[in-house]
Enzyme design. Structure first.
Site, PDB file in Angstrom:
ATOM      1  N   MET A  52       0.820  -1.217   0.000  1.00 58.88           N
ATOM      2  CA  MET A  52       0.000   0.000   0.000  1.00 58.88           C
ATOM      3  C   MET A  52       0.851   1.263   0.000  1.00 58.88           C
ATOM      4  O   MET A  52       0.776   2.098   0.900  1.00 58.88           O
ATOM      5  CB  MET A  52      -0.950  -0.024   1.197  1.00 58.88           C
ATOM      6  CG  MET A  52      -1.848  -1.242   1.247  1.00 58.88           C
ATOM      7  SD  MET A  52      -2.859  -1.429  -0.249  1.00 58.88           S
ATOM      8  CE  MET A  52      -3.996  -0.048  -0.033  1.00 58.88           C
TER       9      MET A  52
ATOM     10  N   GLN B 295     -10.566 -15.200  -6.226  1.00 58.15           N
ATOM     11  CA  GLN B 295     -10.055 -15.250  -7.599  1.00 58.15           C
ATOM     12  C   GLN B 295      -8.616 -14.737  -7.675  1.00 58.15           C
ATOM     13  O   GLN B 295      -7.798 -15.253  -8.438  1.00 58.15           O
ATOM     14  CB  GLN B 295     -10.956 -14.431  -8.524  1.00 58.15           C
ATOM     15  CG  GLN B 295     -12.365 -14.970  -8.649  1.00 58.15           C
ATOM     16  CD  GLN B 295     -12.398 -16.387  -9.160  1.00 58.15           C
ATOM     17  OE1 GLN B 295     -11.736 -16.718 -10.144  1.00 58.15           O
ATOM     18  NE2 GLN B 295     -13.147 -17.240  -8.485  1.00 58.15           N
TER      19      GLN B 295
ATOM     20  N   LEU C 114      -0.471   5.220 -11.710  1.00 56.12           N
ATOM     21  CA  LEU C 114      -1.089   4.346 -10.708  1.00 56.12           C
ATOM     22  C   LEU C 114      -2.138   3.435 -11.327  1.00 56.12           C
ATOM     23  O   LEU C 114      -3.030   3.895 -12.047  1.00 56.12           O
ATOM     24  CB  LEU C 114      -1.720   5.201  -9.603  1.00 56.12           C
ATOM     25  CG  LEU C 114      -2.412   4.446  -8.462  1.00 56.12           C
ATOM     26  CD1 LEU C 114      -1.404   3.651  -7.653  1.00 56.12           C
ATOM     27  CD2 LEU C 114      -3.182   5.416  -7.572  1.00 56.12           C
TER      28      LEU C 114
ATOM     29  N   ILE D 285       2.333   4.299  -2.897  1.00 49.61           N
ATOM     30  CA  ILE D 285       2.469   4.829  -4.246  1.00 49.61           C
ATOM     31  C   ILE D 285       3.959   4.947  -4.542  1.00 49.61           C
ATOM     32  O   ILE D 285       4.703   5.587  -3.796  1.00 49.61           O
ATOM     33  CB  ILE D 285       1.769   6.192  -4.375  1.00 49.61           C
ATOM     34  CG1 ILE D 285       0.258   6.024  -4.182  1.00 49.61           C
ATOM     35  CG2 ILE D 285       2.063   6.810  -5.738  1.00 49.61           C
ATOM     36  CD1 ILE D 285      -0.506   7.334  -4.180  1.00 49.61           C
ATOM     37  N   LEU D 286       4.400   4.309  -5.607  1.00 51.75           N
ATOM     38  CA  LEU D 286       5.826   4.254  -5.930  1.00 51.75           C
ATOM     39  C   LEU D 286       6.230   5.411  -6.839  1.00 51.75           C
ATOM     40  O   LEU D 286       5.463   5.848  -7.690  1.00 51.75           O
ATOM     41  CB  LEU D 286       6.140   2.917  -6.607  1.00 51.75           C
ATOM     42  CG  LEU D 286       5.861   1.685  -5.735  1.00 51.75           C
ATOM     43  CD1 LEU D 286       5.895   0.420  -6.565  1.00 51.75           C
ATOM     44  CD2 LEU D 286       6.851   1.611  -4.587  1.00 51.75           C
TER      45      LEU D 286
ATOM     46  N   ASN E  18       1.717  -6.226 -10.349  1.00 53.47           N
ATOM     47  CA  ASN E  18       0.790  -5.817  -9.295  1.00 53.47           C
ATOM     48  C   ASN E  18      -0.550  -6.484  -9.561  1.00 53.47           C
ATOM     49  O   ASN E  18      -0.871  -6.826 -10.699  1.00 53.47           O
ATOM     50  CB  ASN E  18       0.620  -4.296  -9.290  1.00 53.47           C
ATOM     51  CG  ASN E  18      -0.329  -3.829  -8.186  1.00 53.47           C
ATOM     52  OD1 ASN E  18      -0.178  -4.207  -7.027  1.00 53.47           O
ATOM     53  ND2 ASN E  18      -1.304  -3.014  -8.543  1.00 53.47           N
TER      54      ASN E  18
ATOM     55  N   HIS F 195      -4.673  -5.721  -8.845  1.00 55.71           N
ATOM     56  CA  HIS F 195      -5.603  -4.662  -8.429  1.00 55.71           C
ATOM     57  C   HIS F 195      -7.011  -5.243  -8.409  1.00 55.71           C
ATOM     58  O   HIS F 195      -7.392  -5.980  -9.321  1.00 55.71           O
ATOM     59  CB  HIS F 195      -5.534  -3.487  -9.409  1.00 55.71           C
ATOM     60  CG  HIS F 195      -6.433  -2.347  -9.024  1.00 55.71           C
ATOM     61  ND1 HIS F 195      -6.158  -1.526  -7.959  1.00 55.71           N
ATOM     62  CD2 HIS F 195      -7.614  -1.923  -9.546  1.00 55.71           C
ATOM     63  CE1 HIS F 195      -7.127  -0.621  -7.849  1.00 55.71           C
ATOM     64  NE2 HIS F 195      -8.014  -0.851  -8.795  1.00 55.71           N
TER      65      HIS F 195
END
Length: 212
Positions: free
Chosen positions: A87, A170, A141, A89-90, A104, A106
């Site tokens: 969690m 899932q 993002l 933001i890179l 990643n 999402h």
């Protein structure tokens, strides 16, 4: 063997699913969390995986944290970096460093509903399906070339929590399979897209609600 470093912030249920998948050719070299008390670190350490806590609150800036995070990751010579509920933001410099080798997951069918509260937003919009997306990470993002997606129906009586639980099941199947495909050399990005859907799938479809 391909070295994999997994980044988490909490219990890391997707991390656990990837570890337990025992992917051929994959070596889970380390699990790193931006919260030293993240439950997933203890889970990884119990299984003999290097577990590193790097508290983002101890750094003066996002850039300074990312520099140290990259140093911790690179100590394990990673072929792939996996974000599993990480969690943070890179920064663009960080994402560029691992371009083409950082995944990643999402909890929405991107490009719909990037950001937070994806399940409630899908319910509020009256969506008939929801799901999750594995994608390569870019500076923007919740964007980047899509590797795989899983779809679930949105039920009339769904709450944010019930839909999230169905999607999470899932995720635990989709993410290990995406990692397996990377390790096997099956993922290639061409013109911003990841190939991988065979022609014989052209007649498959999902209708929600199903015709009577």
């Amino acid at each position: 063997m391909k070295n994999i470093v997994i980044l988490i912030s909490g219990r890391g249920s997707n991390m656990q699913a990837i570890v337990e998948a025992n992917i051929p050719g994959a070596n889970i070299a380390a699990v790193i969390a931006n919260r030293p008390d993240a439950a997933g670190l203890a889970w990884a350490a119990e299984r003999g995986i290097a577990a590193v806590g790097l508290d983002h609150k101890q750094f003066a800036s996002r850039e300074a944290f990312d520099v140290q995070l990259a140093a911790e990751i690179d100590a394990f010579n990673p072929d792939l970096v996996v974000l599993a509920g990480f969690m943070r933001i890179l920064t663009p410099a960080f994402t560029a460093r691992y371009e083409g080798r950082m995944l990643n997951i999402h909890p929405s069918l991107l490009p719909s509903f990037p950001g937070l509260h994806t399940h409630q937003r899908a319910i509020d919009m009256g969506c008939k399906v929801a799901g999750c997306t594995v994608h390569f990470v870019t500076a923007e993002l919740d964007h980047g070339p899509i590797v795989a997606q899983a779809v679930v129906p949105v039920l009339d009586d769904d709450s944010e929590d019930s839909l999230a639980a169905r999607v999470l099941r899932q995720e635990h199947q989709l993410y290990p399979e995406a990692v397996r495909r990377f390790v096997a050399g099956e993922l290639a990005i061409h013109a911003g897209r990841v190939a991988g859907v065979a022609g014989d799938a052209a007649n498959h479809s999902l209708l929600v609600p199903a015709p009577r």
